[in-house]
Write a protein that holds these residues in place. Structure first.
Motif, PDB file in Angstrom:
ATOM      1  N   ASP A 133       0.821  -1.216   0.000  1.00 33.10           N
ATOM      2  CA  ASP A 133       0.000   0.000   0.000  1.00 33.10           C
ATOM      3  C   ASP A 133       0.855   1.267   0.000  1.00 33.10           C
ATOM      4  O   ASP A 133       0.471   2.284  -0.586  1.00 33.10           O
ATOM      5  CB  ASP A 133      -0.951   0.004   1.206  1.00 33.10           C
ATOM      6  N   VAL A 134       2.030   1.212   0.642  1.00 32.41           N
ATOM      7  CA  VAL A 134       2.948   2.355   0.594  1.00 32.41           C
ATOM      8  C   VAL A 134       3.444   2.581  -0.835  1.00 32.41           C
ATOM      9  O   VAL A 134       3.463   3.710  -1.329  1.00 32.41           O
ATOM     10  CB  VAL A 134       4.170   2.133   1.525  1.00 32.41           C
ATOM     11  N   ILE A 135       3.860   1.489  -1.490  1.00 40.83           N
ATOM     12  CA  ILE A 135       4.359   1.589  -2.873  1.00 40.83           C
ATOM     13  C   ILE A 135       3.267   2.190  -3.768  1.00 40.83           C
ATOM     14  O   ILE A 135       3.530   3.074  -4.590  1.00 40.83           O
ATOM     15  CB  ILE A 135       4.792   0.207  -3.391  1.00 40.83           C
ATOM     16  N   ASP A 136       2.042   1.717  -3.606  1.00 40.55           N
ATOM     17  CA  ASP A 136       0.912   2.230  -4.385  1.00 40.55           C
ATOM     18  C   ASP A 136       0.734   3.723  -4.156  1.00 40.55           C
ATOM     19  O   ASP A 136       0.613   4.507  -5.114  1.00 40.55           O
ATOM     20  CB  ASP A 136      -0.354   1.471  -3.984  1.00 40.55           C
ATOM     21  N   ALA A 137       0.744   4.144  -2.894  1.00 40.17           N
ATOM     22  CA  ALA A 137       0.517   5.559  -2.565  1.00 40.17           C
ATOM     23  C   ALA A 137       1.635   6.441  -3.120  1.00 40.17           C
ATOM     24  O   ALA A 137       1.374   7.532  -3.642  1.00 40.17           O
ATOM     25  CB  ALA A 137       0.413   5.729  -1.041  1.00 40.17           C
ATOM     26  N   ILE A 138       2.881   5.982  -3.033  1.00 39.03           N
ATOM     27  CA  ILE A 138       4.015   6.765  -3.538  1.00 39.03           C
ATOM     28  C   ILE A 138       3.916   6.935  -5.054  1.00 39.03           C
ATOM     29  O   ILE A 138       4.068   8.044  -5.582  1.00 39.03           O
ATOM     30  CB  ILE A 138       5.346   6.090  -3.160  1.00 39.03           C
ATOM     31  N   LEU A 139       3.655   5.842  -5.761  1.00 45.42           N
ATOM     32  CA  LEU A 139       3.606   5.914  -7.224  1.00 45.42           C
ATOM     33  C   LEU A 139       2.437   6.775  -7.705  1.00 45.42           C
ATOM     34  O   LEU A 139       2.567   7.539  -8.668  1.00 45.42           O
ATOM     35  CB  LEU A 139       3.534   4.514  -7.823  1.00 45.42           C
ATOM     36  N   ARG A 140       1.295   6.687  -7.038  1.00 45.48           N
ATOM     37  CA  ARG A 140       0.161   7.547  -7.421  1.00 45.48           C
ATOM     38  C   ARG A 140       0.532   9.022  -7.234  1.00 45.48           C
ATOM     39  O   ARG A 140       0.210   9.869  -8.072  1.00 45.48           O
ATOM     40  CB  ARG A 140      -1.067   7.216  -6.571  1.00 45.48           C
ATOM     41  N   SER A 141       1.178   9.322  -6.108  1.00 44.60           N
ATOM     42  CA  SER A 141       1.516  10.708  -5.789  1.00 44.60           C
ATOM     43  C   SER A 141       2.560  11.266  -6.749  1.00 44.60           C
ATOM     44  O   SER A 141       2.374  12.337  -7.335  1.00 44.60           O
ATOM     45  CB  SER A 141       2.024  10.787  -4.347  1.00 44.60           C
ATOM     46  N   VAL A 142       3.659  10.539  -6.925  1.00 46.43           N
ATOM     47  CA  VAL A 142       4.764  11.027  -7.749  1.00 46.43           C
ATOM     48  C   VAL A 142       4.348  11.147  -9.216  1.00 46.43           C
ATOM     49  O   VAL A 142       4.697  12.107  -9.905  1.00 46.43           O
ATOM     50  CB  VAL A 142       5.990  10.102  -7.609  1.00 46.43           C
ATOM     51  N   ARG A 143       3.577  10.167  -9.700  1.00 41.35           N
ATOM     52  CA  ARG A 143       3.195  10.143 -11.107  1.00 41.35           C
ATOM     53  C   ARG A 143       1.920  10.948 -11.374  1.00 41.35           C
ATOM     54  O   ARG A 143       1.487  11.061 -12.516  1.00 41.35           O
ATOM     55  CB  ARG A 143       3.008   8.689 -11.558  1.00 41.35           C
ATOM     56  N   LYS A 144       1.320  11.474 -10.291  1.00 39.41           N
ATOM     57  CA  LYS A 144       0.072  12.236 -10.408  1.00 39.41           C
ATOM     58  C   LYS A 144      -0.951  11.455 -11.241  1.00 39.41           C
ATOM     59  O   LYS A 144      -1.569  11.966 -12.175  1.00 39.41           O
ATOM     60  CB  LYS A 144       0.335  13.614 -11.006  1.00 39.41           C
ATOM     61  N   ASN A 145      -1.099  10.203 -10.861  1.00 42.93           N
ATOM     62  CA  ASN A 145      -1.968   9.276 -11.589  1.00 42.93           C
ATOM     63  C   ASN A 145      -2.666   8.402 -10.555  1.00 42.93           C
ATOM     64  O   ASN A 145      -2.006   7.719  -9.764  1.00 42.93           O
ATOM     65  CB  ASN A 145      -1.114   8.420 -12.527  1.00 42.93           C
ATOM     66  N   ASN A 146      -3.993   8.446 -10.540  1.00 46.31           N
ATOM     67  CA  ASN A 146      -4.722   7.726  -9.491  1.00 46.31           C
ATOM     68  C   ASN A 146      -5.077   6.299  -9.863  1.00 46.31           C
ATOM     69  O   ASN A 146      -5.847   5.635  -9.178  1.00 46.31           O
ATOM     70  CB  ASN A 146      -5.993   8.498  -9.103  1.00 46.31           C
ATOM     71  N   GLU A 147      -4.508   5.787 -10.960  1.00 45.62           N
ATOM     72  CA  GLU A 147      -4.646   4.364 -11.264  1.00 45.62           C
ATOM     73  C   GLU A 147      -3.857   3.558 -10.218  1.00 45.62           C
ATOM     74  O   GLU A 147      -2.929   4.097  -9.590  1.00 45.62           O
ATOM     75  CB  GLU A 147      -4.089   4.064 -12.660  1.00 45.62           C
TER      76      GLU A 147
END
Length: 637
Positions: A133-147
């Motif tokens: 869940d941390v990895i998911d949250a980081i990637l959504r935030s950095v990539r500005k993509n809520n997929e």
């Protein structure tokens, strides 16, 4: 393989899923089914920008990747998915929200995460749910993509029937408020977005049907009385090692394995020799496959911890031998019935991932560790035995083995006759976790062809819609706002302009996301059978976004660009505005390009060739005087 959506072997099908879809996959399989071999093939053959990570230093070194915590710069400890106010309720637990809000990646790391297309996590059975869940949250935030995972494709590799994730009792008492079990599949992101499970079933390590059946029945909690009795025929509590047969002991704890190895070494008369490994650059001790300080005597039992290279291979990872002689620092190894081997040092490399000037993700060596590729081998732990193969081994399943460990230990051995049990195995010690059995629902191999075609179609649509993603316009604006000269100027008129532009870009991003969701919903209802309906929506979006972007972004920018600068600082700011205008114009060009992609019907047989042609970044700058718009990089900031 043909040009359509089908592939001939299971390996080919998995490679097709990786290269021609964005489907998230959990690749599993019994011990010895070739998961490591397949990972190597994916790294060699896939065209996608990928990173390979693993939960531990040893697993990362085996996969030739880096650790999860190192790659994402995460603190040690556990992560809670709930409200940020819970952060301080227990020491050692940090809220996922606070991890994301405290991110301080440099530009190079941000570029790497934004360019990433495929994230491979090896030995995922040991990864906890909160880490996913941390990895998911980081990637959504950095990539500005809520997929899920910020749109990055996931390939998780591991065997849930082997080593489980480790959670401290006090941490789990708290995390259990949010998660049903520590396994990776309990992560909220995975529960909401199930993975495609693909299982490798052909076992290469064992060839005896009898032994393979026993191992299979252990995995499935279905071992029969007869099979258990056959297994326990290997019970030999009085077994005594000999020069001809001195099997390695597989233990559950490091301290126990180290104590056995030290005791056995001490019992050998003669000189003890010390060989110190050499470290160059950055190399974490946790990732060392060999011991930095290796102590040996003539007569010591050793195990190779690396495969030999070249055509004439003399050893493999897990091969047992004896130190025949140590003369002038030269080590000679003997094997029963084989020629002696003069040992040479090996080296292990540590890597980190970076993006190069062309935005390709490259693995850069940052350190090297050089040492003899052996270790004392009267005993080894379950963790250190993963990936190894033994001709014979002693297993004492009565010594605090947890779920999955007996299976791991048994499956390290090639044959049933190579097993020596120091204690009898009971059905209780073979118990697999109910959560694992409940979760495991791998797709039938026959199903994969139709799933592959459906996922290729989704991927084609996503590649078209990606050109309507406007996040680069926001990151481009952030570069201007945070530029030292702009900050120094601190002019009210610029502040007002930036506030206006930021609101406009943010609103447009929201609309673009909503448009993409609508098109995907339309596709879900009828697929490419209604390709013209999809095309009509894309054409309408092009007209709308071009008009809005021009009015809300380009016109205000052009107005400021036309103002004659009064000094060098304003001249530099104006230069930034011109670069930013180019970013916006490039996006409009890409939208025009996207609007042409589905005008002609795309047939199933052409899916792979279409994807191969269009999944690479599209250029928006002419590379010739005639204005050819075929290949250039988009990264302007």
């Amino acid at each position: 393989m043909g040009n359509g959506g089908t592939a001939t072997t299971i390996f080919d099908k998995i490679l097709s899923f990786i290269d021609y879809t964005n489907q998230n996959i959990f690749l599993t399989g019994k011990a010895g089914t070739g998961k490591t071999t397949l990972l190597r093939q994916i790294k060699e053959k896939s065209s996608k920008k990928m990173v390979v990570v693993a939960p531990t230093g040893v697993a990362a070194m085996n996969a030739k990747g880096t650790t999860i915590n190192s790659f994402f710069q995460l603190p040690t400890g556990s992560f809670f998915p709930g409200d940020i106010s819970l952060e301080n309720l227990q020491s050692g637990i940090v809220s996922i929200q606070s991890v994301v809000s405290d991110l301080s990646y440099n530009r190079e790391k941000l570029s790497l995460l934004r360019e990433l297309k495929l994230l491979v996590i090896d030995e995922v059975s040991m990864v906890r749910c909160d880490l996913m869940d941390v990895i998911d949250a980081i990637l959504r935030s950095v990539r500005k993509n809520n997929e899920p995972f910020g749109g990055v494709q996931l390939l998780l590799i591991g065997d849930l029937y082997q080593l489980p994730p480790v959670a401290k009792r006090e941490d789990w008492a708290f995390l259990s408020k949010a998660y049903a079990s520590p396994y990776f599949f309990e992560a909220h992101v995975i529960r909401r977005n199930p993975l495609l499970q693909i299982e490798l079933t052909t076992v290469f390590r064992q060839t005896e049907p009898e032994f393979i059946n026993i191992l299979n029945s252990i995995r499935n909690n279905q071992i029969s009385t007869d099979a258990l009795a056959l297994l326990n025929e290997r019970y030999d509590p009085l077994f005594s090692a000999s020069d001809e047969l001195n099997p390695i002991i597989i233990t559950s704890h490091n301290a126990e394995a180290n104590a056995i190895n030290k005791q056995k070494l001490d019992e050998i008369p003669g000189t003890e020799y010390t060989f110190t490994g050499e470290v160059n650059g950055e190399f974490r001790e946790a990732g060392m496959m060999a011991e930095q300080v290796l102590k040996l005597k003539e007569g010591a039992q050793i195990m190779f911890i690396k495969n030999d290279t070249g055509e004439d291979r003399k050893f493999y990872n897990g091969k047992i031998g004896k130190v025949k002689s140590i003369i002038n620092g030269e080590i000679c190894i003997s094997f029963p019935g084989e020629d002696d081997l003069q040992l040479e040092k090996s080296s292990w490399q540590s890597f980190e991932y970076k993006t190069d000037q062309d935005e390709a993700i490259v693995q850069q060596q940052v350190g090297e560790f050089s040492q003899y590729p052996i270790k004392l081998a009267w005993a080894v732990t379950i963790h250190k035995s993963q990936g190894l193969t033994f001709d014979s081994a002693i297993i004492d399943a009565g010594k605090s083995f947890i779920a999955g460990q007996v299976y791991v230990a048994l499956s390290r051995v090639r044959t049933l006759s190579g097993l020596i049990l120091k204690s009898k195995i009971s059905t209780e010690s073979l118990r697999s976790n109910a959560e694992v059995i409940s979760y495991m629902k791998p797709a039938d191999e026959e199903e994969l062809d139709s799933i592959l075609v459906a996922e290729q179609e989704k991927y084609i649509l996503q590649l078209v819609l990606d050109h309507f993603t406007l996040t680069r316009m926001l990151s481009g604006l952030e570069v201007i706002v945070s530029h030292p000269e702009v900050v120094k100027l601190n002019l009210p008129e610029y502040k007002s302009l930036f506030t206006q532009l930021n609101k406009s870009v943010t609103d447009l991003i929201t609309l673009a996301d909503r448009f993409q969701m609508q098109v995907k919903k339309l596709h879900k209802e009828s697929g490419f059978k209604e390709q013209q309906a999809l095309q009509d929506r894309i054409d309408s979006a092009l007209v709308y976004f071009k008009k809005e972007i021009t009015m809300l972004l380009l016109n205000p920018l052009n107005k400021n660009i036309r103002v004659k600068p009064k000094n060098k600082v304003q001249q530099q700011v104006q230069s930034l505005f011109i670069k930013y205008r180019q970013v916006i114009e490039n996006r409009i060009t890409l939208m025009h390009f996207a609007a042409e992609l589905l005008k002609e019907p795309v047939k199933v047989g052409d899916y792979r060739s279409w994807i191969s042609k269009h999944q690479l970044p599209v250029s928006t700058k002419p590379d010739t005087a005639s204005g050819n718009q075929e290949s250039v990089t988009l990264q302007l900031f």
